[in-house]
Design a protein around this motif. Structure first.
Motif, PDB file in Angstrom:
ATOM      1  N   ARG A 175       0.843  -1.204   0.000  1.00  0.00           N
ATOM      2  CA  ARG A 175       0.000   0.000   0.000  1.00  0.00           C
ATOM      3  C   ARG A 175       0.878   1.254   0.000  1.00  0.00           C
ATOM      4  NH1 ARG A 175      -3.529   2.277  -2.293  1.00  0.00           N
ATOM      5  NH2 ARG A 175      -4.414   0.207  -2.315  1.00  0.00           N
ATOM      6  N   THR A 208       2.300   1.588  -3.401  1.00  0.00           N
ATOM      7  CA  THR A 208       1.258   2.004  -4.341  1.00  0.00           C
ATOM      8  C   THR A 208       1.086   3.515  -4.293  1.00  0.00           C
ATOM      9  OG1 THR A 208       0.087  -0.097  -4.181  1.00  0.00           O
ATOM     10  CG2 THR A 208      -1.216   1.810  -4.881  1.00  0.00           C
ATOM     11  N   THR A 251      -2.247  -4.675  -5.809  1.00  0.00           N
ATOM     12  CA  THR A 251      -3.098  -3.749  -5.054  1.00  0.00           C
ATOM     13  C   THR A 251      -4.008  -3.030  -6.041  1.00  0.00           C
ATOM     14  OG1 THR A 251      -1.548  -1.897  -5.243  1.00  0.00           O
ATOM     15  CG2 THR A 251      -1.313  -3.314  -3.298  1.00  0.00           C
ATOM     16  N   HIS A 261      -8.248   0.511  -0.598  1.00  0.00           N
ATOM     17  CA  HIS A 261      -7.600   0.198   0.678  1.00  0.00           C
ATOM     18  C   HIS A 261      -8.221  -1.052   1.283  1.00  0.00           C
ATOM     19  CE1 HIS A 261      -5.177   3.828   0.974  1.00  0.00           C
ATOM     20  NE2 HIS A 261      -6.202   4.443   0.392  1.00  0.00           N
ATOM     21  N   ASP A 307      -2.488  -5.336   0.117  1.00  0.00           N
ATOM     22  CA  ASP A 307      -2.073  -4.045   0.676  1.00  0.00           C
ATOM     23  C   ASP A 307      -1.147  -4.148   1.885  1.00  0.00           C
ATOM     24  OD1 ASP A 307      -3.729  -2.991  -1.222  1.00  0.00           O
ATOM     25  OD2 ASP A 307      -5.020  -1.905   0.169  1.00  0.00           O
TER      26      ASP A 307
END
Length: 152
Positions: free
Chosen positions: A81, A84, A122, A127, A132
């Motif tokens: 995450r 990302t 992801t 989220h 993630d």
């Protein structure tokens, strides 16, 4: 009979012969927490591409890696995450609401040829969806590996 100064031979231990049981079962990699205030970050070379990952051959010649490189200073406990969100800062395609990012480690195999191995994915704005929460360390990242990010 044992000669002078030699140990007498003992018979083999009775019982069934030893059998190969294979490698021990894989335990989930235990990741020690990193104090980011005290630990020096590593340089992560990230190569992004829209539509798929770079091919193994594109990494074959040192110094002639793909041109779409982003260099990130981070730690081995960085999650997909976090990565990302960093990729979204530099790649417009990753900012699209329905974008999916696929992560792959790029590293040399035992013969010195580069391998691109997918390790997780992801969603740009999802989220909690995908991988993630997985960290680089949990996925088996080694310092010196590259990261390929395919943006779909």
């Amino acid at each position: 009979m044992a000669g002078r100064g030699e140990m007498p031979m003992r018979p083999a231990r009775p019982g069934p012969p030893m059998q190969y049981r294979g490698p021990p079962p894989m335990a989930r990699a235990r990741v020690e927490p990193i104090d980011r205030e005290k630990t020096c970050p590593l340089l992560l070379r990230v190569f992004t591409k829209v539509g798929g990952h770079h091919q193994n051959e594109e990494f074959a010649v040192r110094g002639k890696e793909p041109k779409d490189e982003v260099q990130i200073y981070t730690w081995k406990d960085a999650t997909l995450r976090e990565l990302t969100d960093l990729v979204k800062e530099v790649a417009l395609a990753a900012r699209k609401r329905n974008a999916r990012l696929s992560f792959a480690f790029v590293y040399p195999d035992k013969h010195g040829r580069f391998v691109v191995k997918e390790v997780g994915s992801t969603f740009s704005y999802g989220h909690g969806r995908g991988d993630d929460a997985k960290s680089l360390a949990e996925l088996g990242f080694q310092i010196g590996d590259y990261l390929s990010v395919a943006i779909y």
